[in-house]
Scaffold this motif. Structure first.
Motif, PDB file in Angstrom:
ATOM      1  N   LYS A  22     110.358  29.539 -38.485  1.00 42.89           N
ATOM      2  CA  LYS A  22     109.457  28.292 -37.536  1.00 42.89           C
ATOM      3  C   LYS A  22     108.255  28.003 -38.160  1.00 42.89           C
ATOM      4  O   LYS A  22     107.776  27.640 -39.418  1.00 42.89           O
ATOM      5  CB  LYS A  22     108.951  29.339 -36.460  1.00 42.89           C
ATOM      6  N   SER A  23     107.852  27.018 -37.602  1.00 47.67           N
ATOM      7  CA  SER A  23     106.537  26.221 -38.019  1.00 47.67           C
ATOM      8  C   SER A  23     105.753  26.490 -38.640  1.00 47.67           C
ATOM      9  O   SER A  23     105.104  27.412 -38.376  1.00 47.67           O
ATOM     10  CB  SER A  23     106.121  25.406 -36.760  1.00 47.67           C
ATOM     11  N   LYS A  24     105.002  26.455 -39.522  1.00 53.05           N
ATOM     12  CA  LYS A  24     103.565  26.650 -40.342  1.00 53.05           C
ATOM     13  C   LYS A  24     102.691  26.198 -39.344  1.00 53.05           C
ATOM     14  O   LYS A  24     101.871  27.062 -39.553  1.00 53.05           O
ATOM     15  CB  LYS A  24     103.451  26.308 -41.369  1.00 53.05           C
ATOM     16  N   PHE A  25     103.022  25.628 -38.322  1.00 52.38           N
ATOM     17  CA  PHE A  25     101.401  25.386 -37.409  1.00 52.38           C
ATOM     18  C   PHE A  25     101.723  26.061 -36.173  1.00 52.38           C
ATOM     19  O   PHE A  25     101.097  26.082 -35.880  1.00 52.38           O
ATOM     20  CB  PHE A  25     101.686  23.550 -36.706  1.00 52.38           C
ATOM     21  N   SER A  26     102.865  27.130 -35.941  1.00 51.12           N
ATOM     22  CA  SER A  26     102.749  27.937 -34.756  1.00 51.12           C
ATOM     23  C   SER A  26     102.322  29.083 -35.070  1.00 51.12           C
ATOM     24  O   SER A  26     102.233  30.230 -34.325  1.00 51.12           O
ATOM     25  CB  SER A  26     104.609  28.221 -34.763  1.00 51.12           C
ATOM     26  N   GLY A  27     101.138  29.638 -36.194  1.00 51.15           N
ATOM     27  CA  GLY A  27     100.386  31.164 -36.280  1.00 51.15           C
ATOM     28  C   GLY A  27     101.288  31.947 -36.163  1.00 51.15           C
ATOM     29  O   GLY A  27     102.260  32.126 -37.140  1.00 51.15           O
ATOM     30  N   THR A  75     105.408  13.356 -33.057  1.00 53.40           N
ATOM     31  CA  THR A  75     104.666  12.527 -32.691  1.00 53.40           C
ATOM     32  C   THR A  75     103.581  12.672 -31.662  1.00 53.40           C
ATOM     33  O   THR A  75     102.625  12.136 -31.018  1.00 53.40           O
ATOM     34  CB  THR A  75     105.669  11.411 -31.335  1.00 53.40           C
ATOM     35  N   PHE A  76     103.583  14.089 -30.864  1.00 53.86           N
ATOM     36  CA  PHE A  76     102.101  14.897 -30.625  1.00 53.86           C
ATOM     37  C   PHE A  76     100.915  16.032 -31.137  1.00 53.86           C
ATOM     38  O   PHE A  76     101.801  15.721 -32.668  1.00 53.86           O
ATOM     39  CB  PHE A  76     103.108  15.961 -29.248  1.00 53.86           C
ATOM     40  N   PRO A  77     100.329  15.492 -31.178  1.00 54.00           N
ATOM     41  CA  PRO A  77      98.736  16.269 -31.834  1.00 54.00           C
ATOM     42  C   PRO A  77      99.508  17.601 -31.885  1.00 54.00           C
ATOM     43  O   PRO A  77     100.007  18.195 -31.183  1.00 54.00           O
ATOM     44  CB  PRO A  77      97.747  15.583 -31.065  1.00 54.00           C
ATOM     45  N   VAL A  78      98.980  18.056 -33.087  1.00 53.08           N
ATOM     46  CA  VAL A  78      98.683  19.707 -33.604  1.00 53.08           C
ATOM     47  C   VAL A  78      97.726  20.470 -33.129  1.00 53.08           C
ATOM     48  O   VAL A  78      96.613  20.080 -33.333  1.00 53.08           O
ATOM     49  CB  VAL A  78      99.196  19.895 -34.694  1.00 53.08           C
TER      50      VAL A  78
END
Length: 78
Positions: A22-27, A75-78
Motif C-alpha cells: 500500500k502507499s507509504k502515504f496511507s499510514g 493529481t489529488f493532494p495528500v
C-alpha cells in the motif's frame, strides 16, 4: 477487461504467496487500497483489494489501467 475474484481464489490461481503493498502515504491504518504486482505470473495483471477486507473481493486490472489510476490519484493532494 476486469474480473472480480476473492483473495483466496487468487492465491489458488497464482499458486504462490502474494505480496500486497500500500502507499507509504496511507499510514498505519487500514483505510486504503492495496496492490499486488502479478505481471510476472501467467495472469499478467495488477491485483487491487480493500485493506479493510483482505479476504474479500480482488479486482484484476491491466498494468496500463493500474498506471492510469495511479496517475489520476496523484493529481489529488495528500
Amino acid at each position: 477487461m476486469t474480473k472480480h475474484i476473492t483473495a483466496a481464489e487468487l492465491v489458488g490461481i497464482v499458486g504462490n504467496p502474494i505480496i500486497w503493498r500500500k502507499s507509504k502515504f496511507s499510514g498505519s491504518g487500514n483505510n486504503c487500497v492495496e496492490f499486488a504486482d502479478l505481471t510476472q505470473t501467467h495472469l499478467k495483471k495488477i491485483a487491487i483489494r480493500d485493506s479493510k477486507d483482505p479476504d474479500g473481493p480482488v479486482l484484476l486490472v491491466s498494468p496500463e489501467a493500474s498506471a492510469a489510476f495511479v496517475a489520476f490519484a496523484a493529481t489529488f493532494p495528500v
